[in-house]
Design an enzyme around this catalytic site. Structure first.
Site, short mmCIF file in Angstrom:
data_model
loop_
_atom_site.label_atom_id
_atom_site.label_comp_id
_atom_site.label_asym_id
_atom_site.label_seq_id
_atom_site.Cartn_x
_atom_site.Cartn_y
_atom_site.Cartn_z
N PHE A 121 0.83 -1.22 0.00
CA PHE A 121 0.00 0.00 0.00
C PHE A 121 0.86 1.27 0.00
CE2 PHE A 121 -3.98 -1.96 2.26
CZ PHE A 121 -4.26 -2.71 1.14
N THR A 194 0.18 -6.18 3.85
CA THR A 194 0.04 -5.38 5.06
C THR A 194 -0.23 -6.35 6.20
OG1 THR A 194 -0.80 -3.43 3.91
CG2 THR A 194 -1.33 -3.61 6.23
#
Length: 359
Positions: A121, A194
């Site tokens: 991200f 993540t």
């Protein structure tokens, strides 16, 4: 990850594949950002195939979209609109800017038309993202031409530094920001890059997250008199019982659709190849079968009429038709662009139109 005019792509790809994948990706986006809305855009522009379909109250101009992840900062919306996509999804965006994981973090596996990434991200944050979205002209251009404009999906996630137990705060903050600018919003709970993010797909965590998001969506809809559809993006690494729980949770909280699937952690299809053991999500041809399996399981669990966007392993028109046959309503492509170039967009859209016309 280069995108060039289809007439040049076969010649240019060997040269471009000489670059590090992430460097090639950034060079390409820089070029698209500079040339969109200029005469130079004719180099990659293509007439959009007209094959409208209505899902979640939205009219998709055709059934081929760009998957999230390629244009994380929403810099090139107009360039992708010019390529003939019926819809484009940008992001994933997080509330705060973050650099993502350490480099190198992208790897090509050309023997299998695949990529591995562990980007994490990486993005410039919500404010910069929204500034770029608001600069895009695709809606005005579509109206001026007398055509339905391409649809825009905005994909939201959580910052790596946000504890997983506070993930809801990040998703709600992003929803607040993107709501007024999106045709639909995607809640990304399936990136493998993540830490702990995929735990949000579990029963209790997903229930709590979607409950909070549905409540905030209702408040935003009441305030703006605009109800923006919500899609949830899930992983391919789920068994049938997990898919069934997710399907029930989506329906319980009034989600408008599901995107299946993100990248896979499996390496079975690429074992022994260079870079196969790199950490991250595997995309491209090796994820096709798992993605189609999850799409089919979702369709069985959700029944007819619940919107499914199919993504994963589409490198040809035949792959797109197989995704539709598995139960998807529309499809998204990403890794296929790297290996096939922009010609894949129109080729796929035309094939889906022809297939529907023949039935």
């Amino acid at each position: 990850m280069p995108l060039l005019p289809s007439s040049l792509y076969g010649l240019a790809r060997p040269f471009l594949f000489g670059f590090d994948p992430e460097h090639a990706h950034e060079l390409t986006l820089d070029g698209l950002a500079r040339t969109q809305n200029t005469p130079l855009a004719c180099a990659y522009a293509a007439a959009r195939v007209n094959d409208p379909v209505t899902l979640a109250g939205l009219e998709f101009p055709n059934r081929v979209g760009l998957a999230a992840g390629l244009d994380k900062n929403a810099r090139c919306i107009d360039a992708f609109a010019a390529m003939g996509f019926g819809f484009v999804e940008v992001g994933t965006v997080t509330p705060k800017a973050q650099p993502g994981n350490p480099k190198p973090r992208m790897f090509r596996l050309p023997q299998r038309d695949a990529l591995i990434n562990r980007l994490g991200f990486n993005n410039e944050g919500l404010d910069a993202f929204l500034a770029n979205v608001q600069k895009a002209r695709f809606r005005k251009k579509g109206s001026n031409a007398g055509n339905k404009p391409m649809l825009l999906g905005l994909n939201i996630g959580k910052n790596a530094s946000t504890p997983i137990e506070r993930a809801v705060d990040d998703y709600v903050a992003c929803l607040d920001g993107v709501y007024a600018h999106a045709d639909y919003v995607t809640i990304n709970i399936s990136s493998p890059n993540t830490a702990n993010l995929r735990t949000l797909q579990s029963d209790e965590a997903l229930d709590a997250l979607l409950g909070a998001i549905a409540e905030r969506r209702q408040a935003l809809a009441d305030r703006s008199s605009k109800r923006v559809p919500l899609f949830v993006k899930i992983a391919p690494d789920l068994d049938e019982s997990q898919v069934a729980v997710i399907a029930a949770t989506l329906q319980r909280h009034g989600m408008d659709g599901v995107i299946a699937t993100n990248t896979t952690l499996s390496r079975e299809a690429v074992a022994g190849l260079p870079h196969a053991d790199e950490a991250g999500g595997l995309s491209g041809a090796p994820v096709r079968e798992a993605s189609n399996r999850v799409v089919a399981q979702l369709r069985a669990a959700l029944g007819a009429g619940f919107p499914i966007i199919g993504v994963g392993g589409i490198l040809s028109a035949a792959d797109a038709k197989a995704k539709i046959a598995a139960g998807a309503d529309v499809v998204q492509i990403y890794t296929g662009l790297i290996y096939r170039g922009p010609a894949l967009v129109r080729e796929t859209a035309q094939a889906l139109l022809q297939a529907r016309s023949a039935t």
